[in-house]
Design an enzyme around this catalytic site. Structure first.
Site, PDB file in Angstrom:
ATOM      1  N   GLU A  20       1.301 -35.285  -1.446  1.00 38.21           N
ATOM      2  CA  GLU A  20       1.141 -35.306   0.008  1.00 38.21           C
ATOM      3  C   GLU A  20       0.109 -34.283   0.495  1.00 38.21           C
ATOM      4  OE1 GLU A  20       4.079 -35.476  -1.491  1.00 38.21           O
ATOM      5  OE2 GLU A  20       4.962 -37.346  -0.781  1.00 38.21           O
TER       6      GLU A  20
ATOM      7  N   HIS B 276      16.123 -37.442   3.158  1.00 37.34           N
ATOM      8  CA  HIS B 276      15.341 -38.611   3.559  1.00 37.34           C
ATOM      9  C   HIS B 276      15.755 -39.152   4.926  1.00 37.34           C
ATOM     10  CE1 HIS B 276      15.087 -38.505  -0.831  1.00 37.34           C
ATOM     11  NE2 HIS B 276      13.957 -39.160  -0.733  1.00 37.34           N
TER      12      HIS B 276
END
Length: 333
Positions: A64, A133
């Site tokens: 990322e 998440h």
């Protein structure tokens, strides 16, 4: 250009926005994990690799910080990258790129170098994806000067705000709710753009203003239906963007109703609801007949068990109770 509205899902609306902007402007390209051959973790990029090829739909490794930084460099060089981070929680490992670079380059270069990039991130709870998440980190990004922050609640807004974001010359964070990808609604054609900083009244009312964004708009609307059955007409307002924030529309409603409840799927401490409430106290203190209510997720990491997960995130009954508290009325049992 077509302006005809069609009934499609939130997921399809985002796909349309990406496709139309890539067709319109060759400098727009996509980058992220599994967005090409796998067509995205939530199938938002379906068909785009086939149409635009690997030069403009770029599958990346699980890096990322790396591909976000690459996007910043590409934007500084004149391209318009749209970065997809698989869930907002993974953006935490790219925060140095987002906060220290994307948001500041324009200022640190004396306004000579714009950073026209979009970072799309799904988030929110409701699928038993547990603590790493499932969270709404909207407040984390809304706090950073130099970023624009978009929180679409409907398919129409998902398309119109994303198209505006792609054409913007500043870095824009688009926070999508995982719980809304299957939501259907009417969406306009290629010229469907929605400007930033324009809140929308989702339901008019006179007794209390409920301010909610993203998936919480639908929770607030369900609560408003319950309240109407008890003779309480709540006005539901969706800010649509937090940077810029349309405080005029929010404050105008609160001055009419004299009461407000802010609903936010994020945590309560220093969050979106706390920030919006502070703005409203400053703008509307003399008009308020009751303290501003706040409805947030529980101040805990998201549980995995379905019953605990549902207990941790705001429900319509929580909003009803908060509105009734501003009216000094008990909720009928």
């Amino acid at each position: 250009m077509s302006t005809e509205a069609r009934d499609i899902t939130y997921r399809e609306a985002i796909n349309q926005a990406l496709r139309e902007e890539m067709q319109r402007d060759e400098s727009v390209f996509l980058m992220g994990e599994d967005i090409g051959h796998f067509e995205g973790a939530f199938k938002v990029t379906r068909g785009l690799l086939e149409e635009f090829g690997e030069q403009r739909v770029v599958d990346t490794p699980i890096t990322e910080a790396g591909f976000t930084g690459l996007g910043i460099g590409a934007a500084m060089a004149g391209l318009r990258p749209v970065i997809e981070i698989m869930t907002v929680n993974f953006a935490l490992v790219a925060m140095d790129q987002i906060v220290s670079n994307a948001s500041k380059v324009h200022y640190m270069f004396g306004g000579q170098v714009p950073v026209p990039m979009v970072i799309r991130m799904p988030g929110g709870a409701g699928h038993q994806l547990s603590a790493q998440h499932s969270h709404s980190l909207d407040a984390v990004f809304a706090q950073v000067p130099g970023l624009k922050v978009v929180v679409p609640a409907t398919p129409e807004d998902a398309k119109g705000l994303l198209k505006t974001a792609i054409r913007d010359d500043d870095p824009v964070i688009v926070l999508e709710s995982e719980g809304l990808y299957g939501k259907r609604g009417p969406v306009g054609g290629e010229d469907h753009l929605i400007p930033f900083g324009h809140a929308v009244v989702r339901r008019p009312g006179r007794d209390c203003t409920i301010i909610a964004h993203s998936r919480m708009v639908w929770v607030a609307l369900a609560a408003a239906e319950q309240l109407a059955a008890q003779g309480v007409e709540a006005e539901v307002i969706d800010p649509r963007t937090f940077r810029p924030l349309d405080l005029d529309t929010l404050a105008g409603s609160v001055r009419r109703t004299s009461r407000a409840v802010v609903v936010d799927e994020g945590w309560p401490e220093c969050g979106i609801a706390a920030g919006v409430a502070a703005h409203l106290y400053e703008a509307c203190f003399d008009w308020l007949d009751a303290p501003i209510g706040r409805v947030n997720s529980a101040d805990v990491p998201m549980p995995y068990a379905k019953n605990l997960e549902q207990a941790a995130i705001p429900q319509p009954d929580d909003v009803v109770a908060a509105v009734m508290a501003t009216l000094a009325r008990e909720v009928p049992r």
